[in-house]
Motif scaffolding. Structure first.
Motif, mmCIF file in Angstrom:
data_model
loop_
_atom_site.group_PDB
_atom_site.id
_atom_site.type_symbol
_atom_site.label_atom_id
_atom_site.label_comp_id
_atom_site.label_asym_id
_atom_site.label_seq_id
_atom_site.Cartn_x
_atom_site.Cartn_y
_atom_site.Cartn_z
ATOM 1 N N GLY A 81 69.193 120.204 23.383
ATOM 2 C CA GLY A 81 70.317 119.761 23.481
ATOM 3 C C GLY A 81 71.164 120.430 22.437
ATOM 4 O O GLY A 81 72.009 120.960 21.927
ATOM 5 N N ASN A 82 70.340 121.187 21.561
ATOM 6 C CA ASN A 82 71.123 121.579 20.183
ATOM 7 C C ASN A 82 70.770 123.715 20.307
ATOM 8 O O ASN A 82 70.570 123.971 19.065
ATOM 9 N N GLU A 83 70.797 123.595 21.598
ATOM 10 C CA GLU A 83 70.020 125.444 21.717
ATOM 11 C C GLU A 83 70.635 126.870 21.044
ATOM 12 O O GLU A 83 70.368 126.859 20.456
ATOM 13 N N ALA A 84 72.430 125.719 21.440
ATOM 14 C CA ALA A 84 73.032 126.656 21.200
ATOM 15 C C ALA A 84 73.487 127.198 19.769
ATOM 16 O O ALA A 84 73.696 128.106 19.275
ATOM 17 N N ALA A 85 73.109 125.924 19.088
ATOM 18 C CA ALA A 85 73.667 126.202 17.506
ATOM 19 C C ALA A 85 72.590 126.483 17.511
ATOM 20 O O ALA A 85 72.368 127.064 15.849
ATOM 21 N N ARG A 86 71.176 126.641 17.723
ATOM 22 C CA ARG A 86 70.024 127.075 16.553
ATOM 23 C C ARG A 86 70.215 128.904 17.360
ATOM 24 O O ARG A 86 69.617 129.472 16.548
ATOM 25 N N LEU A 87 70.907 129.022 18.406
ATOM 26 C CA LEU A 87 70.787 130.346 18.675
ATOM 27 C C LEU A 87 71.393 131.232 18.029
ATOM 28 O O LEU A 87 71.246 132.239 17.376
ATOM 29 N N LYS A 88 72.862 130.994 17.554
ATOM 30 C CA LYS A 88 73.198 131.115 17.233
ATOM 31 C C LYS A 88 73.367 131.310 15.346
ATOM 32 O O LYS A 88 73.018 132.885 14.787
ATOM 33 N N LEU A 89 72.068 130.196 14.736
ATOM 34 C CA LEU A 89 71.509 130.849 13.378
ATOM 35 C C LEU A 89 70.315 131.698 13.346
ATOM 36 O O LEU A 89 71.072 132.844 12.593
ATOM 37 N N LEU A 90 69.558 131.843 14.365
ATOM 38 C CA LEU A 90 69.097 132.409 15.006
ATOM 39 C C LEU A 90 69.363 134.416 14.656
ATOM 40 O O LEU A 90 68.778 135.468 14.080
ATOM 41 N N ARG A 91 70.583 134.619 15.188
ATOM 42 C CA ARG A 91 71.617 135.063 15.783
ATOM 43 C C ARG A 91 72.265 135.760 14.366
ATOM 44 O O ARG A 91 71.924 137.519 14.060
ATOM 45 N N ALA A 92 72.400 135.220 13.265
ATOM 46 C CA ALA A 92 73.217 135.665 12.307
ATOM 47 C C ALA A 92 72.146 136.082 11.284
ATOM 48 O O ALA A 92 72.186 137.458 10.567
#
Length: 137
Positions: A81-92
């Protein structure tokens, strides 16, 4: 340890982290959930913890701050449910690593040029310092 878990020493051996680092990671919230304890109060790790810590070792090797790693652990620990937040962190972090790699490439070019200059200098028995420019005549 037992069929139900791994001791801190075993996890240290398998991950390459020291027992001290494992305790620090636990205090910093780098694990995806609380470490279980046996009846004697000793930490009992799961195979998942070892796999997660393997990722942590690699993230830290790329310079990921403990705070970012703890945030990622929190998000993973919350479940789907929070994959978008994980992706944002990993992209940074991906961007920071790409910047580091570009800078290291610049450094490598300089080092390669200096190694080549010294190899040529020594192979030809040249005088002077290959680091310094030739004196003007």
């Amino acid at each position: 340890m037992t069929s139900t878990g791994l001791s801190i020493g075993e996890v240290a051996r398998r991950t390459g982290l020291s027992v001290h680092a494992l305790r620090l990671y636990e205090r910093a919230g780098v694990l995806t959930g609380p470490v279980q304890r046996d009846a004697a109060g000793r930490r009992v790790y799961r195979e998942w913890d070892v796999a997660w810590l393997g990722n942590c070792v690699l993230f830290r090797a790329t310079g990921m701050p403990l705070a970012a790693l703890a945030e990622l652990a929190r998000l993973v620990g919350e479940g789907p449910g929070n994959e978008a937040a994980r992706l944002k962190l990993l992209r940074a972090h991906q961007e920071r690593v790409a910047d580091q790699m570009a800078r290291l490439t610049e450094c490598r070019v300089l080092i390669d040029a200096k190694v080549t200059a010294y190899e040529a200098h020594l192979a030809h028995g040249s005088s002077g310092d290959p680091w310094q420019p030739a004196p003007a005549v």
